[in-house]
Design a protein around this motif. Structure first.
Motif, short mmCIF file in Angstrom:
data_model
loop_
_atom_site.label_atom_id
_atom_site.label_comp_id
_atom_site.label_asym_id
_atom_site.label_seq_id
_atom_site.Cartn_x
_atom_site.Cartn_y
_atom_site.Cartn_z
N GLN A 137 0.81 -1.22 0.00
CA GLN A 137 0.00 0.00 0.00
C GLN A 137 0.85 1.27 0.00
N ARG A 138 2.13 1.14 0.11
CA ARG A 138 2.99 2.32 0.18
C ARG A 138 3.14 2.99 -1.17
N GLY A 139 3.27 4.29 -1.14
CA GLY A 139 3.45 5.05 -2.38
C GLY A 139 4.88 5.04 -2.86
N TYR A 140 5.81 4.85 -1.92
CA TYR A 140 7.23 4.94 -2.27
C TYR A 140 8.03 3.80 -1.67
N VAL A 141 9.09 3.44 -2.37
CA VAL A 141 10.10 2.50 -1.88
C VAL A 141 11.24 3.36 -1.35
N ALA A 142 11.64 3.11 -0.13
CA ALA A 142 12.75 3.84 0.49
C ALA A 142 12.51 5.34 0.55
N GLY A 143 11.27 5.75 0.44
CA GLY A 143 10.92 7.15 0.54
C GLY A 143 11.25 7.98 -0.68
N VAL A 144 11.82 7.37 -1.73
CA VAL A 144 12.23 8.16 -2.89
C VAL A 144 11.79 7.59 -4.23
N LEU A 145 11.49 6.31 -4.31
CA LEU A 145 11.11 5.68 -5.58
C LEU A 145 9.62 5.38 -5.59
N PRO A 146 8.90 5.73 -6.65
CA PRO A 146 7.51 5.30 -6.72
C PRO A 146 7.45 3.78 -6.56
N ASN A 147 6.50 3.31 -5.78
CA ASN A 147 6.40 1.88 -5.47
C ASN A 147 5.88 1.12 -6.68
N ARG A 148 6.80 0.76 -7.54
CA ARG A 148 6.54 -0.02 -8.74
C ARG A 148 7.50 -1.21 -8.73
N PRO A 149 7.11 -2.32 -9.33
CA PRO A 149 7.97 -3.50 -9.30
C PRO A 149 9.40 -3.26 -9.80
N ALA A 150 9.59 -2.57 -10.90
CA ALA A 150 10.95 -2.34 -11.41
C ALA A 150 11.77 -1.53 -10.42
N ASN A 151 11.15 -0.55 -9.78
CA ASN A 151 11.87 0.25 -8.80
C ASN A 151 12.23 -0.57 -7.57
N LEU A 152 11.29 -1.39 -7.12
CA LEU A 152 11.57 -2.23 -5.96
C LEU A 152 12.71 -3.21 -6.27
N LEU A 153 12.69 -3.80 -7.45
CA LEU A 153 13.76 -4.72 -7.81
C LEU A 153 15.11 -4.01 -7.83
N ALA A 154 15.15 -2.82 -8.39
CA ALA A 154 16.41 -2.06 -8.43
C ALA A 154 16.88 -1.76 -7.01
N TRP A 155 15.96 -1.39 -6.14
CA TRP A 155 16.31 -1.09 -4.75
C TRP A 155 16.85 -2.33 -4.05
N LEU A 156 16.16 -3.44 -4.19
CA LEU A 156 16.60 -4.66 -3.53
C LEU A 156 17.95 -5.14 -4.04
N ARG A 157 18.21 -4.97 -5.31
CA ARG A 157 19.47 -5.43 -5.89
C ARG A 157 20.66 -4.60 -5.44
N ASN A 158 20.45 -3.27 -5.23
CA ASN A 158 21.59 -2.43 -4.84
C ASN A 158 21.09 -1.11 -4.25
N PRO A 159 20.66 -1.12 -2.99
CA PRO A 159 20.13 0.09 -2.37
C PRO A 159 21.08 1.29 -2.41
N PRO A 160 22.38 1.13 -2.13
CA PRO A 160 23.26 2.30 -2.16
C PRO A 160 23.39 2.94 -3.54
N ALA A 161 23.11 2.19 -4.60
CA ALA A 161 23.14 2.78 -5.94
C ALA A 161 21.98 3.75 -6.14
N ILE A 162 20.89 3.51 -5.44
CA ILE A 162 19.71 4.38 -5.53
C ILE A 162 19.87 5.55 -4.58
N ASN A 163 20.29 5.26 -3.36
CA ASN A 163 20.46 6.30 -2.35
C ASN A 163 21.78 6.04 -1.61
N PRO A 164 22.82 6.75 -1.98
CA PRO A 164 24.13 6.52 -1.34
C PRO A 164 24.13 6.74 0.17
N MET A 165 23.14 7.42 0.71
CA MET A 165 23.08 7.68 2.15
C MET A 165 22.27 6.64 2.92
#
Length: 112
Positions: A29-57
């Motif tokens: 039900q969340r609108g965002y993944v990690a507070g910065v990515l729209p909660n869509r499957p491709a975005n979630l997969l990218a986040w799970l594969r390499n979170p620091p690449a999406i948000n270095p902090m």
């Protein structure tokens, strides 16, 4: 689940009550993944594969997940709160990153 419960509260997972990362209940039900990515499957997969690449902090480490492992975790996360989740249109969902991410994850033109 690769120790996810060491940082996250996960409903239905015994001893997954940590509060380092956000709780994962009602994830679908969340609108965002990690507070910065729209909660869509491709975005979630990218986040799970390499979170620091999406948000270095981020405090979430790169767990070295394979594509298959990331898909399995994403599928599970989308069961959490699925009854109240909005359904998004099919099609390509672009991956978006916050400023400062590496090449391949440019920041969106309209901001994070």
């Amino acid at each position: 689940m690769l120790g996810c419960g060491a940082c996250h509260r996960i409903p239905g997972v015994r001893n997954a009550r940590a509060m380092v990362g956000p709780p994962l209940d009602a994830f679908a039900q969340r609108g965002y993944v990690a507070g910065v990515l729209p909660n869509r499957p491709a975005n979630l997969l990218a986040w799970l594969r390499n979170p620091p690449a999406i948000n270095p902090m981020t405090a979430m480490p790169d767990l070295g997940l394979t594509e298959a492992e990331a898909r399995d975790i994403a599928a599970y996360l989308y069961t959490l709160g699925a009854r109240g989740a909005a359904v998004y249109p099919p099609g390509r969902q672009p991956v978006r990153a916050i400023a400062g991410g590496p090449a391949g994850y440019p920041p969106p033109a309209d901001g994070p």
